[in-house]
Scaffold this motif. Sequence first.
Motif, PDB file in Angstrom:
ATOM      1  N   ASN A  78      46.180  57.824   5.880  1.00 47.16           N
ATOM      2  CA  ASN A  78      45.836  56.493   5.370  1.00 47.16           C
ATOM      3  C   ASN A  78      44.700  55.856   6.174  1.00 47.16           C
ATOM      4  O   ASN A  78      44.554  54.646   6.208  1.00 47.16           O
ATOM      5  N   ASN A  79      43.903  56.708   6.847  1.00 47.52           N
ATOM      6  CA  ASN A  79      42.682  56.290   7.539  1.00 47.52           C
ATOM      7  C   ASN A  79      42.957  55.340   8.711  1.00 47.52           C
ATOM      8  O   ASN A  79      42.221  54.382   8.928  1.00 47.52           O
ATOM      9  N   THR A  80      44.022  55.614   9.454  1.00 48.75           N
ATOM     10  CA  THR A  80      44.335  54.832  10.645  1.00 48.75           C
ATOM     11  C   THR A  80      44.450  55.759  11.844  1.00 48.75           C
ATOM     12  O   THR A  80      44.648  56.966  11.713  1.00 48.75           O
ATOM     13  N   VAL A  81      44.316  55.165  13.030  1.00 49.71           N
ATOM     14  CA  VAL A  81      44.404  55.906  14.286  1.00 49.71           C
ATOM     15  C   VAL A  81      45.309  55.125  15.226  1.00 49.71           C
ATOM     16  O   VAL A  81      45.154  53.902  15.373  1.00 49.71           O
ATOM     17  N   LEU A  82      46.251  55.808  15.852  1.00 53.68           N
ATOM     18  CA  LEU A  82      47.076  55.153  16.859  1.00 53.68           C
ATOM     19  C   LEU A  82      46.222  54.822  18.081  1.00 53.68           C
ATOM     20  O   LEU A  82      45.305  55.581  18.428  1.00 53.68           O
ATOM     21  N   SER A  83      46.520  53.717  18.725  1.00 54.47           N
ATOM     22  CA  SER A  83      45.721  53.306  19.881  1.00 54.47           C
ATOM     23  C   SER A  83      45.797  54.327  21.015  1.00 54.47           C
ATOM     24  O   SER A  83      44.871  54.433  21.818  1.00 54.47           O
ATOM     25  N   THR A  84      46.875  55.091  21.084  1.00 59.65           N
ATOM     26  CA  THR A  84      46.998  56.105  22.136  1.00 59.65           C
ATOM     27  C   THR A  84      46.033  57.264  21.940  1.00 59.65           C
ATOM     28  O   THR A  84      45.835  58.062  22.848  1.00 59.65           O
ATOM     29  N   TYR A  85      45.431  57.374  20.761  1.00 59.93           N
ATOM     30  CA  TYR A  85      44.471  58.438  20.484  1.00 59.93           C
ATOM     31  C   TYR A  85      43.018  57.998  20.656  1.00 59.93           C
ATOM     32  O   TYR A  85      42.100  58.770  20.372  1.00 59.93           O
ATOM     33  N   VAL A  86      42.782  56.792  21.107  1.00 55.70           N
ATOM     34  CA  VAL A  86      41.418  56.301  21.301  1.00 55.70           C
ATOM     35  C   VAL A  86      41.020  56.557  22.752  1.00 55.70           C
ATOM     36  O   VAL A  86      41.592  55.989  23.684  1.00 55.70           O
ATOM     37  N   ALA A  87      40.051  57.444  22.958  1.00 56.21           N
ATOM     38  CA  ALA A  87      39.567  57.762  24.296  1.00 56.21           C
ATOM     39  C   ALA A  87      38.480  56.772  24.702  1.00 56.21           C
ATOM     40  O   ALA A  87      37.782  56.217  23.856  1.00 56.21           O
ATOM     41  N   ASN A  88      38.346  56.564  25.990  1.00 58.43           N
ATOM     42  CA  ASN A  88      37.339  55.643  26.534  1.00 58.43           C
ATOM     43  C   ASN A  88      37.424  54.277  25.860  1.00 58.43           C
ATOM     44  O   ASN A  88      36.404  53.653  25.557  1.00 58.43           O
ATOM     45  N   ALA A  89      38.652  53.827  25.631  1.00 60.32           N
ATOM     46  CA  ALA A  89      38.858  52.570  24.915  1.00 60.32           C
ATOM     47  C   ALA A  89      38.395  51.379  25.746  1.00 60.32           C
ATOM     48  O   ALA A  89      38.592  51.331  26.955  1.00 60.32           O
ATOM     49  N   GLU A  90      37.764  50.447  25.074  1.00 64.52           N
ATOM     50  CA  GLU A  90      37.369  49.175  25.684  1.00 64.52           C
ATOM     51  C   GLU A  90      37.885  48.067  24.782  1.00 64.52           C
ATOM     52  O   GLU A  90      37.583  48.034  23.589  1.00 64.52           O
ATOM     53  N   ILE A  91      38.672  47.177  25.358  1.00 65.95           N
ATOM     54  CA  ILE A  91      39.262  46.084  24.593  1.00 65.95           C
ATOM     55  C   ILE A  91      38.725  44.772  25.155  1.00 65.95           C
ATOM     56  O   ILE A  91      38.809  44.531  26.356  1.00 65.95           O
ATOM     57  N   VAL A  92      38.176  43.949  24.277  1.00 61.97           N
ATOM     58  CA  VAL A  92      37.602  42.662  24.674  1.00 61.97           C
ATOM     59  C   VAL A  92      38.296  41.565  23.879  1.00 61.97           C
ATOM     60  O   VAL A  92      38.388  41.655  22.652  1.00 61.97           O
ATOM     61  N   VAL A  93      38.776  40.549  24.598  1.00 61.93           N
ATOM     62  CA  VAL A  93      39.396  39.392  23.956  1.00 61.93           C
ATOM     63  C   VAL A  93      38.514  38.190  24.256  1.00 61.93           C
ATOM     64  O   VAL A  93      38.243  37.886  25.413  1.00 61.93           O
ATOM     65  N   SER A  94      38.039  37.549  23.220  1.00 59.72           N
ATOM     66  CA  SER A  94      37.214  36.356  23.391  1.00 59.72           C
ATOM     67  C   SER A  94      37.762  35.265  22.483  1.00 59.72           C
ATOM     68  O   SER A  94      38.479  35.541  21.529  1.00 59.72           O
ATOM     69  N   GLY A  95      37.439  34.038  22.811  1.00 61.43           N
ATOM     70  CA  GLY A  95      37.982  32.975  21.996  1.00 61.43           C
ATOM     71  C   GLY A  95      37.212  31.681  22.104  1.00 61.43           C
ATOM     72  O   GLY A  95      36.348  31.510  22.955  1.00 61.43           O
ATOM     73  N   LYS A  96      37.565  30.781  21.201  1.00 62.95           N
ATOM     74  CA  LYS A  96      36.987  29.439  21.160  1.00 62.95           C
ATOM     75  C   LYS A  96      38.110  28.464  20.873  1.00 62.95           C
ATOM     76  O   LYS A  96      39.074  28.806  20.198  1.00 62.95           O
TER      77      LYS A  96
END
Length: 78
Positions: free
Chosen positions: A40-58
């Motif tokens: 269904n064209n999804t990927v588990l987060s555990t399969y993402v290599a070199n992951a970078e997560i950025v949280v920004s807000g206003k």
Amino acid sequence: VGVQPNGNLLVSGSQSIKQNRDLQTITITGEVRPYDISGNNTVLSTYVANAEIVVSGKGPLMRKQRQGIITQVLNFLF
């Protein structure tokens, strides 16, 4: 976003969440092997290599979390 010479995919995705009067955007980027993508064209987060997560807000909450000018100066000096 792109395909590397070894066939791995460079991916990026983001989601915005509005709660009260704050808007937060979470963005993830990384590298995924083609056979880690489900039917269904999804990927588990555990399969993402070199992951970078950025949280920004206003919004009001994000403004309150920012350090004041005196604290910034003291942090710079010490």
